[in-house]
Design an enzyme around this catalytic site. Structure first.
Site, PDB file in Angstrom:
ATOM      1  N   LEU A 125      44.158  31.196   9.095  1.00 34.29           N
ATOM      2  CA  LEU A 125      43.459  30.900  10.354  1.00 34.29           C
ATOM      3  C   LEU A 125      44.001  31.741  11.505  1.00 34.29           C
ATOM      4  O   LEU A 125      43.251  32.413  12.203  1.00 34.29           O
ATOM      5  CB  LEU A 125      43.587  29.410  10.683  1.00 34.29           C
ATOM      6  CG  LEU A 125      43.073  28.960  12.051  1.00 34.29           C
ATOM      7  CD1 LEU A 125      41.559  29.188  12.162  1.00 34.29           C
ATOM      8  CD2 LEU A 125      43.413  27.489  12.296  1.00 34.29           C
ATOM      9  N   GLU A 360      50.599  23.771  13.280  1.00 32.53           N
ATOM     10  CA  GLU A 360      49.534  22.765  13.134  1.00 32.53           C
ATOM     11  C   GLU A 360      49.209  22.085  14.463  1.00 32.53           C
ATOM     12  O   GLU A 360      48.925  20.900  14.517  1.00 32.53           O
ATOM     13  CB  GLU A 360      49.903  21.691  12.080  1.00 32.53           C
ATOM     14  CG  GLU A 360      50.490  22.180  10.799  1.00 32.53           C
ATOM     15  CD  GLU A 360      49.663  23.263  10.131  1.00 32.53           C
ATOM     16  OE1 GLU A 360      48.490  23.443  10.473  1.00 32.53           O
ATOM     17  OE2 GLU A 360      50.207  23.964   9.274  1.00 32.53           O
TER      18      GLU A 360
END
Length: 387
Positions: A125, A360
């Site tokens: 990502l 995260e």
């Protein structure tokens, strides 16, 4: 989710704790120093079934529930943060996301190999200019006949150095979609990275895609749902794993500080007898216990498929990463000069804890989401309150 018997699942958790204690913990400093989580350990993790811990039995996994998986994550993470990261990336971010969002065809194609560790997966990502603002990715895709063509570069991708399969987020003029890209597809190049504060043995690398042709069937879910559907699902699973990682690191630091404080003497007494040291230990005991219970609450809500599970996972991840930083800092303080020396685990735990406040979703991003949740849920609920 299809699961093995309770006895078999308990055996996986117990074997994980024993493996962490005997095989991983003695080598954690080595992994950190060399920057390499050995292929031998990765294979041992695969052979033991840990890499498919939370993947359903139907797809070759162990079928652990959220609480069992959390307990396994804590055991592995207490021994070595880099080894635990393999669970977070391969099992949670990739494996669990495919269970939830991939077509049956993709599940049949990839999940058995992921669950058994025949293939290692990673989550692609982040980019140079897209971290917390994940929707601003610049890696592109275009439809060309019966394939999608990807171009771009991903950065700071854990386990990209050894992964066989990448879950990649890309955009087509703002329409974000997710794809499964195999390492050996033409146009994929890997550039290892080093010099990191923590997670040094997680084989972090850059991935470049140059006219990479991906079969149309490797689209995950559908066009346009890469961020709202696939990425958010992956981050939900990843944050739950990271929440337990915070508990793991804080628990390890608590054990280090207690062992040292009851053995080290200054001014003629054990340093654990000094009240200010006792305060740090008392705070750590309280904080670690509270973080673990927040993780368990999030896990129970996940199992119930409660709509509150997502936000409670944010809360658990925010709190556990915050207290991990505090407890490891206090561990360094109690060990003094030895706490700053890599012959003792305190300095490594301190570095690893900081990483959890960033990956995260940063702590600041978690705070924004939790505060927004608080306003919606609690504002104006006091009896007699006039808005």
């Amino acid at each position: 989710m299809q699961r093995a018997s309770e006895e078999l699942r308990a055996d996986v958790v117990a074997r994980g704790a024993a493996f962490a204690r005997t095989e991983i913990a003695p080598r954690a400093a080595e992994f950190d120093r060399t920057g390499i989580l050995s292929r031998e350990v990765v294979q041992q993790m695969a052979d033991a079934g840990f890499l498919g811990a939370s993947i359903p039995v139907k797809w070759g996994g162990q079928g652990l529930d959220a609480l069992e998986y959390g307990e396994l994550t804590e055991s592995i993470g207490k021994a070595c943060a880099s080894t635990r990261a393999l669970l977070t990336v391969h099992t949670s971010l990739v494996g669990e996301t495919l269970v939830d969002r991939a077509s049956n065809r993709l599940k049949e194609k990839y999940l058995p190999d992921l669950a058994t560790g025949r293939k290692i997966g990673c989550f692609a990502l982040s980019e140079e200019g897209a971290g917390s603002d994940a929707a601003s990715i610049t890696t592109t895709y275009r439809k060309q006949g019966d394939v999608f063509v990807l171009n771009g570069r991903k950065k700071w991708i854990s386990f990209a150095g050894i992964a066989d399969l990448f879950l990649v987020m890309a955009t087509d003029n703002g329409t974000n979609s997710a794809f499964l890209v195999e390492r050996d597809m033409a146009g994929v190049e890997i550039q290892p990275m080093s010099g990191f504060l923590g997670n040094r043995a997680t084989h972090i690398a850059e991935i470049s895609f140059t006219e990479v042709e991906v079969p149309a069937e490797n689209l995950v879910s559908a066009i346009g749902v890469g961020f709202s559907f696939v990425t958010n699902t992956a981050l939900f699973h990843g944050r739950y794993s990271i929440a337990w990682a915070g508990v793991a690191i804080a628990q390890a630091a608590l054990e280090v500080m207690c062992t040292y404080a009851t053995g080290r003497e200054q001014f003629g007494v054990k340093i654990g007898a000094h009240q200010l040291v006792q305060k740090m230990v008392a705070d750590a005991v309280t904080q670690v216990g509270a973080a673990r219970e927040l993780c368990r609450r999030a896990g129970r809500l996940r199992m119930e498929r409660s709509p509150d599970a997502v936000m409670e996972t944010h809360v658990a991840k925010y709190f556990s990463s915050t207290i991990a930083q505090q407890v490891t800092s206090d561990a360094v303080q109690i060990l003094g000069g030895n706490g700053c020396w890599d012959r003792y685990p305190a300095e490594r735990l301190f570095r690893e804890a900081k990483i959890l406040e960033i990956i995260e979703g940063t702590s600041q991003l978690q705070q924004l989401m939790i505060a927004d949740y608080g306003y919606k849920k609690f504002a104006g609920n006091e009896p007699g309150w006039e808005r």
